[in-house]
Structures are given as C-alpha cells and as structure tokens.
Write a protein that holds these residues in place. Structure first.
Motif, short mmCIF file in Angstrom:
data_model
loop_
_atom_site.label_atom_id
_atom_site.label_comp_id
_atom_site.label_asym_id
_atom_site.label_seq_id
_atom_site.Cartn_x
_atom_site.Cartn_y
_atom_site.Cartn_z
N SER A 125 -20.99 14.05 -71.92
CA SER A 125 -21.09 13.43 -70.59
C SER A 125 -22.40 13.80 -69.94
CB SER A 125 -19.96 13.89 -69.68
OG SER A 125 -18.78 13.22 -69.99
N PHE A 126 -22.79 15.08 -70.11
CA PHE A 126 -24.02 15.56 -69.51
C PHE A 126 -25.22 14.79 -70.06
CE2 PHE A 126 -27.73 18.31 -69.78
CZ PHE A 126 -27.95 18.52 -68.44
N LEU A 127 -25.21 14.49 -71.38
CA LEU A 127 -26.32 13.78 -71.99
C LEU A 127 -26.24 12.27 -71.74
CD1 LEU A 127 -26.77 15.53 -75.44
CD2 LEU A 127 -28.21 15.73 -73.42
N GLY A 128 -25.16 11.83 -71.09
CA GLY A 128 -25.02 10.40 -70.81
C GLY A 128 -24.30 9.64 -71.91
N ILE A 139 -22.16 16.81 -63.04
CA ILE A 139 -23.33 17.69 -63.15
C ILE A 139 -24.56 16.87 -63.53
CG2 ILE A 139 -24.35 19.65 -64.38
CD1 ILE A 139 -21.62 20.81 -64.70
N ALA A 140 -24.39 15.94 -64.49
CA ALA A 140 -25.52 15.13 -64.94
C ALA A 140 -26.11 14.32 -63.77
CB ALA A 140 -25.09 14.20 -66.07
N ILE A 155 -23.62 21.02 -58.79
CA ILE A 155 -23.76 21.68 -60.09
C ILE A 155 -22.70 22.77 -60.24
CG2 ILE A 155 -25.32 23.00 -61.58
CD1 ILE A 155 -26.49 20.37 -61.04
N LEU A 156 -22.56 23.58 -59.17
CA LEU A 156 -21.75 24.79 -59.27
C LEU A 156 -20.27 24.51 -59.57
CD1 LEU A 156 -21.91 27.90 -58.99
CD2 LEU A 156 -21.09 27.60 -56.67
#
Lengths: 298, 320
Positions: free
Chosen positions: A235-238, A252-253, A266-267
C-alpha cells in the motif's frame, strides 16, 4: 470434631489441557490475544456498520476541504488529512482491510503449504526430493520483491493481493508439515493404519494431520502479521488496495507529502500496524511455547 | 572438501533451473497484459502489437519463450522495454550500491542479533530475557517505511545524517579513504533500518540455539567440573552459536533484499531494489524477470558460501 476432606482424584491432564494451562499462565500471551480479539471486534463492528450504511464515527471517505490537515482535536480524534477526511474513521476502515488480508492470505498459504508438505512428507523418495528442491528455489526469491512483481503484473486489488501473498508465503508451512510427516510416518499408529489397509488420503487426513495441528496453528498465527506487514508495504508503494479505500499503509503513503506539517498522518497508522503485528507475533510465540513438547521435559 | 563443493554446486545448478522457471512463469502465468501500454489501449495499433509480440517472442509457445528468455539472459541480449539497454548492464551498474547496502545490513543483523540473543539466553526466563524477547518482537513488527520517515524527520531537524543517495553531491574527494568514508556514511542509515527486522530474527534464533546448547552433556560436564557459570556460558556454550550465525546468512538475505525495495525507494538509494520498483512502475517485464532471477541467484550463492563456511568451521559436518 475433625473431618477429613477426601483428596480429589488426580486425573492425568491430556496434552491439550496441559498446553491450555501453559498458555493461560503466560501473561504476555494473554494480553496479546486480548489485543488480537479487540482488533477483530473493531474490524467486524466497523464492517457491519459500513454494510448497514451507518458512518461511524464519520464517513471515512467524506472530504471536507475547510477542515483539512487539522491536528488531533475533539471532533477528529486523530486529526484530518489533506482532503479533510477523518483519520480515525479511515484507520478503523484500515483495520478491517488489514485483518482481512492477514487472515485470508494465511488461509490460502496454509492450504497450499499443508497440501504440498503432506504430499512430500507422506510419499517421500523422489516426490519429496522434487518438491523440496522446488520449495528451496522459491525460498531463494526475495519475498517482498516477488510479491510486488506479481501484484504489479496482475493489477492491485484486495483479492489479487491476498492471493499473491498466499501464493508466495506457503514455503515455510510446507517445510514444517513435511518435517512433521516424516517423523509421524514412522509412528506406530500410522504403521497400524497402513497394516489395516487404509488408503493414503485417509491416513494423511484422519491420522497424521490432526497430530501435526499444533505446529501448523503456530505458523498460521505467525503468518498473519507477515501478511499484514506485506500489505502495508505494498500500500505504501502504491501497489496495495487502491484509494479511496483507506488502509494503514496508504494513509501513510498519502500523508508522507505533508510529513513536516502533519505528523499525525504518519504516526498513528504506523502505530496501528505495529500494534496489530506485534499482538499477532506475541500470541503466536505464546502458542508456540504452550504446545512445544520439549519444555515439558525440562 | 572439493567433492563436497562440487556436489553443492551441482545441487545449486538444479536449484538455478527451478529459479529460472519460477522467474519466467511469474510473467507468463499471471493473468494480465504483458504489454507496457495495457491490453485494450485504443491508441496502439495492431501492427505495433504484432511487432512487440515478435520482438519479445510472445507469439511462440511457452517452452520456446522460456528458451528464448533464458538464452537472451545468459548471452546478455535481454533488453529492457523502456530504454532498450541490456538488462544485465542495468543490473550490473546497481550491483555495488546494492551489495554495500545489503552486506552492511547483514553485518549489522548478525552482530547485533548475536549480542541480543546471547544476552537473552544468559538470563533465560528472567526479566532481562523477557524484555529483550518483547523488544525483538517489536523489531520484527516495525514497518520499515514508517521507521524511515520518523527517523528521517528527526535526523533532518536535529542531526546531520545524510538521508539521500550514496554520496555527497557537489563535493569531490581526492582521497580514496574520504570517498569510502563518505559512501559508508550515506549507507549507514538505510542499512540500519533495513537491519532492524534481521537483528530481531537473528537474536531469536541465537537465543534458541544457545538454550539448546546449554542442555548438552558437555555443558553439564563443565558445570560438574566446578566452572563458574560465566565460564561455562561464554567459553563453552557460546562457541556453538557460530552455527546459527552462519545459517543466518542464508536465512536473512531474501528478506533483506526484498525489504530493500522499500528502503531504497525512500532514501533515493540507487540499488537493485529501486531498479525493480522502477521496472514495476513501467511494467518493464524483461527487467523484472532478470532482476528476480539475479537476486534469487545471489541468494543461492550466499547459501552456497554459508554451506561451505559451515563445513570449514564445524568439523562435525561430514563432507560427503
């Protein structure tokens, strides 16, 4: 008058009872299990509310540009993101996604791993050799990169992510089941079943698999956080579950562009991933200690 | 010894064959379009599609495609769809950075894992062990990308640790040592974050192995001789943890290289992981096949080295 209460008869505890007793004695494990239960309840409750169309505490996808990038406040407990969406609601939504991916992916990987491991361990010889070389080869691949490649090629969706994570992460289970089966195969009751003329599948499923259930359960529980972390990374990398659907990873992304102004983006989702993964790991470790036969001999 | 190495090499060739099959089937068996522009893009004419299919042998049956891809890979003729450069050259130029990052992370994982694991085993079952155990699980459960961002904010605001690239831009160092130190300084942060999970996994592994060793007969003998517990632990038992240390090499490598995809991406680190991520974005599948193949082959090489090392270090391992 002196009365003597009769001593209660000592009944030898079954291995299952002994394991349960050991698990109950492990405080950390109990807390972790409680946390897992809480997460599951949150996820199910949120899913139910979502299905019923009750946006609680707020609609996770409702944007409100007048209230964007607010720090945590009484209305938006964990603040709002760049589109004014409520982070707390989005994180509840993410809990449901994370746990679904975790559980279903583990189910897929168990199914493959147990089948492959059972076949290799039961039949042995060249079947075992061929299967295990194949497993060795898969284990050489950098897991996360393999998952990323496959997800990118099939296209990211929650279904594809679950299948790919499951397809890539069964090797550990297969090795474990195979090792268990190699020892179980020589045990007296399996020999007896074979002498009685029972067929392979029946011996595998009725006699051997139940006796390998404990270590399989442990790997299953320990597999859930791996899947949760893999999904978060994707998910973070899309390449994870696609927006606007909220997941812990993509909050976060999305939030990383506002990192210096909006630390809450973010936290909190990161803490949620950490707590979820940690609870499963600690539960799994407590289970492992409870079912391990070696500790009885200490 | 030579016979052993030859046997392991032969076994590795078999594994390499399976590895090549798997990397090939990732792209051919996954449903979805192999075209970089998508299956149904109306702007792409049939002719272009036909030329593309012929160029990448997609019009041939599967086993022939496999043959072509492997031939091209080994002759270095496999070219990227994106810029038509040989894939192996693209990988080779990323290799030094990747090796520095992953070997750095591996070294950190092994050394800190050993410290943490030995400490835990020394106080097995007592509060220090419980604390280090929980700490290890926290480390495993930490999402690397999250830690990276938190650390990056902190270090940019309150420190001078570089968080981008492999070297200081705009400064030319004349001294070889300075160049080396500058690169080392840049690789430190990504390598440390990459190593967090590895430290934890390795510490659990070392701890379990130490506790196992402490049940051995020769430990009982050492205790019976009247040696004090520290001598038993550090002089007799600790030596055996060299085995999980070596096994750790093979065990940690796939996770490290996989995790590097995210870390390299965050820290703009030009390694193979970032190359892979770029290839994924562009659906550059020759590069993806080659990258998966090369990384798996590197892990295989690591395992082979670990096996040989194992046999060298531990005379009980029979070299048949």
């Amino acid at each position: 008058m002196i009365t003597t209460t009769p001593e209660p008869l000592e009944v030898a505890a079954s291995p299952m009872e002994r394991s349960l007793r050991r698990f109950r004695a492990n405080k950390i494990g109990l807390y972790a299990l409680g946390m897992v239960g809480l997460l599951a309840v949150i996820a199910v409750a949120f899913f139910a509310l979502d299905v019923l169309g009750i946006p609680w505490p707020m609609d996770p996808d409702a944007t409100n540009l007048e209230r964007k990038l607010l720090s945590p406040n009484p209305v938006n407990w964990l603040g709002t993101d760049n589109l004014g969406r409520d982070v707390f609601s989005r994180m509840l939504n993410g809990a449901y996604i994370s746990l679904t991916v975790g559980f279903v992916a583990v189910f897929v990987s168990l199914f493959i791993g147990v089948t492959v491991g059972a076949v290799a361990g039961y039949f042995g010889k060249w079947v075992d050799n061929l299967i295990m070389r194949f497993v060795d080869a898969i284990m050489c691949f950098p897991t996360f990169f393999l998952i990323l490649t496959a997800v990118a090629l099939v296209g990211p969706s929650i279904f594809n992510i679950i299948i790919v994570i499951g397809l890539v992460s069964w090797t550990g289970t297969a090795r474990l089941v195979r090792a268990e089966f190699l020892t179980l195969r020589e045990s007296a009751y399996v020999q007896a079943a074979r002498a009685l003329g029972q067929r392979g599948p029946k011996i595998i499923f009725r006699h051997m698999l139940p006796n390998a259930a404990a270590p399989i359960l442990v790997t299953a529980v320990l597999g859930v956080p791996e899947a949760i972390l893999a999904e978060a990374g994707l998910s973070f990398l899309g390449f994870g579950v696609q927006p606007p659907q909220a997941t812990w990873g993509n909050i976060i992304a999305d939030g990383k562009s506002y990192i210096l102004d909006a630390w809450w983006l973010i936290l909190f989702p990161g803490l949620a991933i950490l707590i979820a993964a940690l609870s499963f790991y600690l539960t799994g470790d407590a289970l492992r200690q409870a079912v391990e036969t070696r500790s009885e001999r200490q | 010894m030579t016979v052993f190495i030859i046997r392991r090499l032969l076994a590795s060739v078999v594994l390499l064959f399976f590895i090549s099959l798997i990397s090939f089937f990732i792209i051919t068996l996954t449903p979805g379009s192999p075209y970089p522009w998508g299956e149904l893009n109306p702007k792409v004419s049939e002719d272009v599609k036909r030329i593309f299919r012929e160029k990448f042998h997609l019009d041939k049956p599967l086993h022939e495609q496999y043959g072509f891809i492997m031939r091209d890979l080994f002759t270095g003729e496999l070219r990227s769809i994106k810029d038509e450069r040989p894939v192996l050259a693209k990988i080779a130029e990323r290799l030094p950075a990747t090796l520095a990052l992953n070997l750095g992370a591996l070294a950190l994982s092994l050394s800190f894992g050993l410290l943490l694991g030995v400490y835990g085993a020394r106080y097995a079952g007592r509060p220090p062990d419980v604390i280090t155990s929980i700490l290890a699980f926290v480390f495993i459960a930490l999402p690397g990308f999250w830690v990276s961002y938190l650390l990056a904010i902190g270090l940019v605001n309150y420190g001078a640790v570089p968080i981008l690239g492999t070297h200081t831009i705009g400064v030319t160092f004349t001294n070889g040592l300075e160049v080396f130190l500058d690169r080392w300084w840049h690789v430190m942060l990504p390598a440390s974050i990459l190593a967090i999970g590895g430290v934890a996994v390795q510490s659990r592994f070392i701890r379990a192995s130490m506790i196992e060793t402490l049940r051995e007969d020769y430990i009982r003998t050492a205790r019976a001789k009247g040696l004090d517990e520290n001598a038993v632990f550090y002089r007799h038992a600790l030596r055996n943890s060299v085995r999980p240390l070596i096994t750790g090499i093979g065990m940690l490598l796939p996770a490290l290289i996989g995790g590097a995809v995210i870390i390299e991406n965050i820290f703009a680190y030009p390694g193979m992981g970032r190359l892979g991520y770029e290839a994924v974005l562009e659906r550059d599948y020759p590069t993806l096949v080659a990258l998966n193949f090369v990384t798996a082959a590197l892990v295989l090489l690591g395992n082979l080295l670990a096996d040989v090392l194992y046999a060298v270090v531990d005379p009980r391992v029979r070299l048949e």
